[in-house]
Design an enzyme around this catalytic site. Structure first.
Site, PDB file in Angstrom:
ATOM      1  N   ILE A 161       0.848  -1.208   0.000  1.00 20.27           N
ATOM      2  CA  ILE A 161       0.000   0.000   0.000  1.00 20.27           C
ATOM      3  C   ILE A 161       0.878   1.251   0.000  1.00 20.27           C
ATOM      4  O   ILE A 161       0.650   2.189  -0.770  1.00 20.27           O
ATOM      5  CB  ILE A 161      -0.948   0.010   1.224  1.00 20.27           C
ATOM      6  CG1 ILE A 161      -1.962  -1.120   1.096  1.00 20.27           C
ATOM      7  CG2 ILE A 161      -1.661   1.364   1.341  1.00 20.27           C
ATOM      8  CD1 ILE A 161      -2.961  -1.213   2.226  1.00 20.27           C
ATOM      9  N   HIS A 209       6.455 -12.318 -31.975  1.00 24.99           N
ATOM     10  CA  HIS A 209       7.460 -11.264 -32.027  1.00 24.99           C
ATOM     11  C   HIS A 209       6.897 -10.042 -32.734  1.00 24.99           C
ATOM     12  O   HIS A 209       6.228 -10.197 -33.760  1.00 24.99           O
ATOM     13  CB  HIS A 209       8.697 -11.749 -32.781  1.00 24.99           C
ATOM     14  CG  HIS A 209       9.727 -10.674 -32.972  1.00 24.99           C
ATOM     15  ND1 HIS A 209      10.562 -10.287 -31.959  1.00 24.99           N
ATOM     16  CD2 HIS A 209      10.011  -9.892 -34.050  1.00 24.99           C
ATOM     17  CE1 HIS A 209      11.349  -9.314 -32.396  1.00 24.99           C
ATOM     18  NE2 HIS A 209      11.036  -9.050 -33.673  1.00 24.99           N
TER      19      HIS A 209
HETATM   20  P1  FAD Z   1     -13.215  -7.169   2.349  1.00 28.63           P
HETATM   21  O1  FAD Z   1     -13.025  -6.737   0.960  1.00 28.63           O
HETATM   22  O2  FAD Z   1     -12.549  -6.411   3.418  1.00 28.63           O
HETATM   23  O3  FAD Z   1     -14.786  -7.186   2.595  1.00 28.63           O
HETATM   24  C1  FAD Z   1     -15.335  -7.475   3.827  1.00 28.63           C
HETATM   25  C2  FAD Z   1     -16.675  -6.770   3.943  1.00 28.63           C
HETATM   26  O4  FAD Z   1     -17.331  -7.258   5.108  1.00 28.63           O
HETATM   27  C3  FAD Z   1     -16.558  -5.265   4.128  1.00 28.63           C
HETATM   28  O5  FAD Z   1     -17.301  -4.616   3.127  1.00 28.63           O
HETATM   29  C4  FAD Z   1     -17.145  -4.995   5.504  1.00 28.63           C
HETATM   30  O6  FAD Z   1     -17.918  -3.799   5.562  1.00 28.63           O
HETATM   31  C5  FAD Z   1     -18.047  -6.195   5.707  1.00 28.63           C
HETATM   32  N1  FAD Z   1     -18.255  -6.550   7.103  1.00 28.63           N
HETATM   33  C6  FAD Z   1     -17.333  -6.696   8.085  1.00 28.63           C
HETATM   34  N2  FAD Z   1     -17.900  -7.125   9.232  1.00 28.63           N
HETATM   35  C7  FAD Z   1     -19.225  -7.246   8.961  1.00 28.63           C
HETATM   36  C8  FAD Z   1     -20.332  -7.640   9.739  1.00 28.63           C
HETATM   37  N3  FAD Z   1     -20.217  -8.051  11.009  1.00 28.63           N
HETATM   38  N4  FAD Z   1     -21.554  -7.607   9.163  1.00 28.63           N
HETATM   39  C9  FAD Z   1     -21.717  -7.212   7.882  1.00 28.63           C
HETATM   40  N5  FAD Z   1     -20.698  -6.834   7.093  1.00 28.63           N
HETATM   41  C10 FAD Z   1     -19.463  -6.862   7.623  1.00 28.63           C
HETATM   42  N6  FAD Z   1      -5.781  -7.005  -3.388  1.00 28.63           N
HETATM   43  C11 FAD Z   1      -5.496  -7.424  -4.636  1.00 28.63           C
HETATM   44  O7  FAD Z   1      -5.625  -8.620  -4.908  1.00 28.63           O
HETATM   45  N7  FAD Z   1      -5.072  -6.559  -5.609  1.00 28.63           N
HETATM   46  C12 FAD Z   1      -4.921  -5.236  -5.358  1.00 28.63           C
HETATM   47  O8  FAD Z   1      -4.542  -4.482  -6.256  1.00 28.63           O
HETATM   48  C13 FAD Z   1      -5.193  -4.761  -4.057  1.00 28.63           C
HETATM   49  N8  FAD Z   1      -5.056  -3.454  -3.766  1.00 28.63           N
HETATM   50  C14 FAD Z   1      -5.358  -3.016  -2.502  1.00 28.63           C
HETATM   51  C15 FAD Z   1      -5.193  -1.668  -2.230  1.00 28.63           C
HETATM   52  C16 FAD Z   1      -5.484  -1.187  -0.971  1.00 28.63           C
HETATM   53  C17 FAD Z   1      -5.301   0.280  -0.687  1.00 28.63           C
HETATM   54  C18 FAD Z   1      -5.984  -2.068   0.032  1.00 28.63           C
HETATM   55  C19 FAD Z   1      -6.356  -1.563   1.399  1.00 28.63           C
HETATM   56  C20 FAD Z   1      -6.151  -3.408  -0.239  1.00 28.63           C
HETATM   57  C21 FAD Z   1      -5.832  -3.905  -1.508  1.00 28.63           C
HETATM   58  N9  FAD Z   1      -5.953  -5.251  -1.826  1.00 28.63           N
HETATM   59  C22 FAD Z   1      -5.642  -5.697  -3.076  1.00 28.63           C
HETATM   60  C23 FAD Z   1      -6.409  -6.236  -0.825  1.00 28.63           C
HETATM   61  C24 FAD Z   1      -7.915  -6.562  -1.053  1.00 28.63           C
HETATM   62  O9  FAD Z   1      -8.655  -5.364  -0.982  1.00 28.63           O
HETATM   63  C25 FAD Z   1      -8.390  -7.539   0.010  1.00 28.63           C
HETATM   64  O10 FAD Z   1      -7.555  -8.672   0.011  1.00 28.63           O
HETATM   65  C26 FAD Z   1      -9.817  -7.989  -0.297  1.00 28.63           C
HETATM   66  O11 FAD Z   1     -10.708  -6.902  -0.327  1.00 28.63           O
HETATM   67  C27 FAD Z   1     -10.294  -8.990   0.759  1.00 28.63           C
HETATM   68  O12 FAD Z   1     -11.591  -9.400   0.451  1.00 28.63           O
HETATM   69  P2  FAD Z   1     -12.590  -9.921   1.582  1.00 28.63           P
HETATM   70  O13 FAD Z   1     -13.858 -10.232   0.876  1.00 28.63           O
HETATM   71  O14 FAD Z   1     -11.937 -10.971   2.386  1.00 28.63           O
HETATM   72  O15 FAD Z   1     -12.787  -8.690   2.577  1.00 28.63           O
HETATM   73  P1  NAD Z   2       2.342  -4.790   4.171  1.00 28.65           P
HETATM   74  O1  NAD Z   2       2.370  -5.889   5.148  1.00 28.65           O
HETATM   75  O2  NAD Z   2       2.485  -5.076   2.729  1.00 28.65           O
HETATM   76  O3  NAD Z   2       3.448  -3.713   4.543  1.00 28.65           O
HETATM   77  C1  NAD Z   2       3.483  -3.037   5.772  1.00 28.65           C
HETATM   78  C2  NAD Z   2       4.901  -2.545   5.985  1.00 28.65           C
HETATM   79  O4  NAD Z   2       4.902  -1.682   7.117  1.00 28.65           O
HETATM   80  C3  NAD Z   2       5.889  -3.664   6.290  1.00 28.65           C
HETATM   81  O5  NAD Z   2       6.991  -3.549   5.437  1.00 28.65           O
HETATM   82  C4  NAD Z   2       6.251  -3.437   7.749  1.00 28.65           C
HETATM   83  O6  NAD Z   2       7.569  -3.808   8.056  1.00 28.65           O
HETATM   84  C5  NAD Z   2       6.069  -1.944   7.882  1.00 28.65           C
HETATM   85  N1  NAD Z   2       5.821  -1.496   9.258  1.00 28.65           N
HETATM   86  C6  NAD Z   2       5.040  -2.080  10.208  1.00 28.65           C
HETATM   87  N2  NAD Z   2       5.041  -1.345  11.332  1.00 28.65           N
HETATM   88  C7  NAD Z   2       5.846  -0.260  11.097  1.00 28.65           C
HETATM   89  C8  NAD Z   2       6.232   0.869  11.874  1.00 28.65           C
HETATM   90  N3  NAD Z   2       5.790   1.046  13.113  1.00 28.65           N
HETATM   91  N4  NAD Z   2       7.083   1.774  11.326  1.00 28.65           N
HETATM   92  C9  NAD Z   2       7.524   1.622  10.037  1.00 28.65           C
HETATM   93  N5  NAD Z   2       7.179   0.554   9.257  1.00 28.65           N
HETATM   94  C10 NAD Z   2       6.346  -0.368   9.777  1.00 28.65           C
HETATM   95  O7  NAD Z   2       0.961  -4.026   4.463  1.00 28.65           O
HETATM   96  P2  NAD Z   2       0.173  -2.930   3.653  1.00 28.65           P
HETATM   97  O8  NAD Z   2       1.042  -2.235   2.674  1.00 28.65           O
HETATM   98  O9  NAD Z   2      -0.553  -2.145   4.669  1.00 28.65           O
HETATM   99  O10 NAD Z   2      -0.851  -3.804   2.835  1.00 28.65           O
HETATM  100  C11 NAD Z   2      -1.706  -4.743   3.509  1.00 28.65           C
HETATM  101  C12 NAD Z   2      -2.059  -5.876   2.598  1.00 28.65           C
HETATM  102  O11 NAD Z   2      -2.991  -5.424   1.611  1.00 28.65           O
HETATM  103  C13 NAD Z   2      -0.872  -6.396   1.806  1.00 28.65           C
HETATM  104  O12 NAD Z   2      -0.159  -7.347   2.513  1.00 28.65           O
HETATM  105  C14 NAD Z   2      -1.502  -6.971   0.587  1.00 28.65           C
HETATM  106  O13 NAD Z   2      -1.790  -8.317   0.786  1.00 28.65           O
HETATM  107  C15 NAD Z   2      -2.778  -6.165   0.428  1.00 28.65           C
HETATM  108  N6  NAD Z   2      -2.590  -5.252  -0.718  1.00 28.65           N
HETATM  109  C16 NAD Z   2      -2.371  -5.800  -1.939  1.00 28.65           C
HETATM  110  C17 NAD Z   2      -2.166  -4.993  -3.016  1.00 28.65           C
HETATM  111  C18 NAD Z   2      -1.908  -5.612  -4.344  1.00 28.65           C
HETATM  112  O14 NAD Z   2      -2.195  -6.785  -4.502  1.00 28.65           O
HETATM  113  N7  NAD Z   2      -1.418  -4.875  -5.336  1.00 28.65           N
HETATM  114  C19 NAD Z   2      -2.137  -3.609  -2.873  1.00 28.65           C
HETATM  115  C20 NAD Z   2      -2.332  -3.091  -1.612  1.00 28.65           C
HETATM  116  C21 NAD Z   2      -2.566  -3.928  -0.541  1.00 28.65           C
END
Ligand code: FAD
Ligand code: NAD
Length: 478
Positions: free
Chosen positions: A192, A451
């Site tokens: 992130i 290619h």
């Molecule tokens: P979530 O997407 O978190 O969905 C869970 C849902 O459950 C939420 O909408 C929440 O409101 C709902 N919920 C929680 N508790 C309750 C409850 N008790 N009752 C009713 N509803 C509830 N992953 C990728 O593969 N590619 C990417 O490019 C990527 N980019 C990311 C960028 C960012 C900035 C972040 C934060 C994450 C990214 N991820 C990416 C990670 C990805 O978003 C998550 O792995 C994915 O959304 C997980 O899916 P999920 O269905 O498990 O949970």
């Molecule tokens: P991350 O685990 O990828 O990275 C967090 C980083 O923060 C680590 O390198 C850790 O050492 C560092 N850190 C932790 N505590 C710290 C502190 N106190 N001071 C300084 N550094 C510290 O986590 P993220 O970037 O928050 O992303 C969370 C998850 O969301 C990812 O692991 C990934 O699975 C998912 N995600 C996926 C995508 C993608 O697929 N393109 C994009 C965004 C997020």
């Protein structure tokens, strides 16, 4: 009388909504409970991924890359652009439109598949009953033959760095800045931090990333992480390793961040600060004390390889359970669980889940890194090939990076593929297919690649494993 469903899904993210749709397609009566309210005060499906994760971050990555290209990458093609400007408000509004398309699309899919979307909070009770607390109206108890828990994850907070609206933000706040910060601090050089740091760096922010660990991107193959570090530091991202944040203070419109590194105590003053230090499973309010579902020592819901919890008929998927926090992993677990509920046998190959970091160049990998192969005691061989020696990459002026292959020395089987380079997010799928089909290096060596194409870099990396790359100065076969 309680409402009765075959399946109740709690959570409407990529795990939960995919599970609900697949269950409905398999003829089951399904309810999906989702509590999310978006920034316009409207209930929305799609979870973290569609609302504040994958989709909005990629929308901003695409916009900011176009801006960067217009300013700096077109002149070489003979294109003059004049004074290129960025209107952050329009960029963020476009991102919001993209998000709305996605979340409305999920709502439409649920409706078309006859799934009841219950807007509010779900809690698993004992005996596969679910308490539903709607945003409006009375609580009710639902009965289900199967329950799928899919409540996802939430950002980890650092107590010494409290969030401050618009100034010190998590991933959601970092998608909604109203102007380009002159100085941006990012805590955490994870996925992130690097993706969102890249967005604002491309728009002109001086970005400082503070990373507590001494290794950059330890989950990535060393050679690739070194190249990633090199490429990103060229792009206004100042990545400080071994930098442990000890506190933050808001002073007017600035934030002062205190951290320690090898030289002792340091201070960094920024206009905005993003906290991106990982995510944790979100189980708040999800489980009644007597639900019977257990958590592991890291707070994930305990499941087996088929996402079964300790309670028969209750499954948990996605970010809520072990494994990479990736949307496609959540989706495939949702589909697997739905198929199992319908009596079919299906499994996920957890060793073959691709990962992508959508920086520029993109970084993508699947399978074992060289370090992992070594640690496992595998007898392995490697090959690599650079985009700089590929005609298509040269034509596109996208020559940074390479493809690296890790393969079993005895059997020739491909163990891992690691890419930094143009369109790595798409190229990696060729490796996923090869590994899923138990492909060998020789299999890919013998295939004909079009290619000129970026895929030829994968082909040449496979040839290089045996010293047979064509566009290479190396003379001897290995
Ligand atoms: P979530 O997407 O978190 O969905 C869970 C849902 O459950 C939420 O909408 C929440 O409101 C709902 N919920 C929680 N508790 C309750 C409850 N008790 N009752 C009713 N509803 C509830 N992953 C990728 O593969 N590619 C990417 O490019 C990527 N980019 C990311 C960028 C960012 C900035 C972040 C934060 C994450 C990214 N991820 C990416 C990670 C990805 O978003 C998550 O792995 C994915 O959304 C997980 O899916 P999920 O269905 O498990 O949970
Ligand atoms: P991350 O685990 O990828 O990275 C967090 C980083 O923060 C680590 O390198 C850790 O050492 C560092 N850190 C932790 N505590 C710290 C502190 N106190 N001071 C300084 N550094 C510290 O986590 P993220 O970037 O928050 O992303 C969370 C998850 O969301 C990812 O692991 C990934 O699975 C998912 N995600 C996926 C995508 C993608 O697929 N393109 C994009 C965004 C997020």
């Amino acid at each position: 009388m309680p409402k009765v469903f075959d399946v109740v899904v709690i959570g409407g993210g990529p795990g939960g909504y995919a599970a609900a749709i697949k269950c409905a397609q398999l003829g089951l009566k399904v309810a999906c409970i989702e509590k999310y309210i978006n920034k316009n005060g409207k209930p929305a499906l799609g979870g973290t991924c569609a609302n504040v994760g994958c989709i909005p971050s990629k929308a901003l990555l695409d916009s900011s890359w176009k801006y960067h290209e217009a300013r700096e990458a077109l002149a070489v093609h003979g294109i003059t652009t004049g004074d290129v400007k960025i209107d952050v408000k329009t960029m963020v509004e476009r991102k919001d439109t993209v998000v709305k398309k996605q979340t409305d699309g999920v709502a439409m899919l649920l409706q078309m598949n006859g799934i009841t979307w219950l807007q509010g909070e779900g809690k698993l009770l004992a005996g596969k009953r679910v308490e539903f607390s709607p945003h409006e109206g009375e609580n009710e108890t639902l009965e289900a033959t199967y329950v799928i828990l899919a409540s996802g994850s939430s950002p980890i907070k650092i107590p010494v760095v409290p969030l401050v609206d618009g100034l010190v933000v998590d991933n959601a706040g970092a998608l909604d800045f109203t102007e380009v910060p002159k100085r941006l601090g990012v805590i955490g050089a994870g996925i992130i931090g690097l993706e969102l740091g890249s967005v604002w760096a491309r728009l002109g922010a001086q970005v400082t990333v503070l990373e507590a660990q001494d290794t950059f991107l330890p989950i990535v193959d060393r050679q690739v992480s070194r190249e990633t570090f090199k490429q990103l530091t060229k792009q206004n991202l100042d990545i400080k390793l071994s930098a442990r944040v000890t506190g933050s203070t808001v002073k007017g419109n600035e934030v002062e961040v205190a951290y320690t590194d090898a030289n002792g105590e340091q201070k960094l003053t920024v206009d905005k600060l993003i906290v991106a230090v990982g995510r944790r499973p979100y189980t708040e309010g999800l489980l009644a004390v007597d639900s019977g579902v257990t958590l592991d020592e890291r707070g994930f819901i305990f499941v087996n390889g088929q996402c079964r919890t300790d309670v028969p008929g209750v499954y948990a998927i996605g970010d809520l359970v072990r494994g990479p926090a990736l949307a496609h992993k959540a989706t495939e677990e949702g589909v697997m669980v739905a198929e199992m509920i319908a009596g079919h046998t299906i499994h996920i190959n957890y060793d073959c889940i691709p990962s992508v970091i959508y920086t520029h160049p993109e970084v993508a990998w699947v399978g074992l890194s060289e370090e992992q192969a070594k640690a496992r005691g595998e007898e392995y061989k490697t090959g690599s090939f650079s985009f700089a020696a590929n005609g298509r990459a040269v034509a596109a002026n996208e020559t940074a990076g390479f493809v690296k292959v890790v393969a079993d020395k005895r059997t020739d089987r491909i163990l891992g593929v690691h890419i930094i380079g143009p369109q790595a997010s798409e190229l990696i799928m060729q490796a996923v297919i090869a590994i899923e089909f138990c492909g060998s290096v020789e299999d890919l060596q013998l295939m004909v690649f079009a290619h000129p194409g970026l895929s030829e870099v994968l082909h040449e990396a496979m040839l290089d494993v045996d010293g047979k790359a064509i566009h290479s100065a190396k003379k001897k076969r290995k």
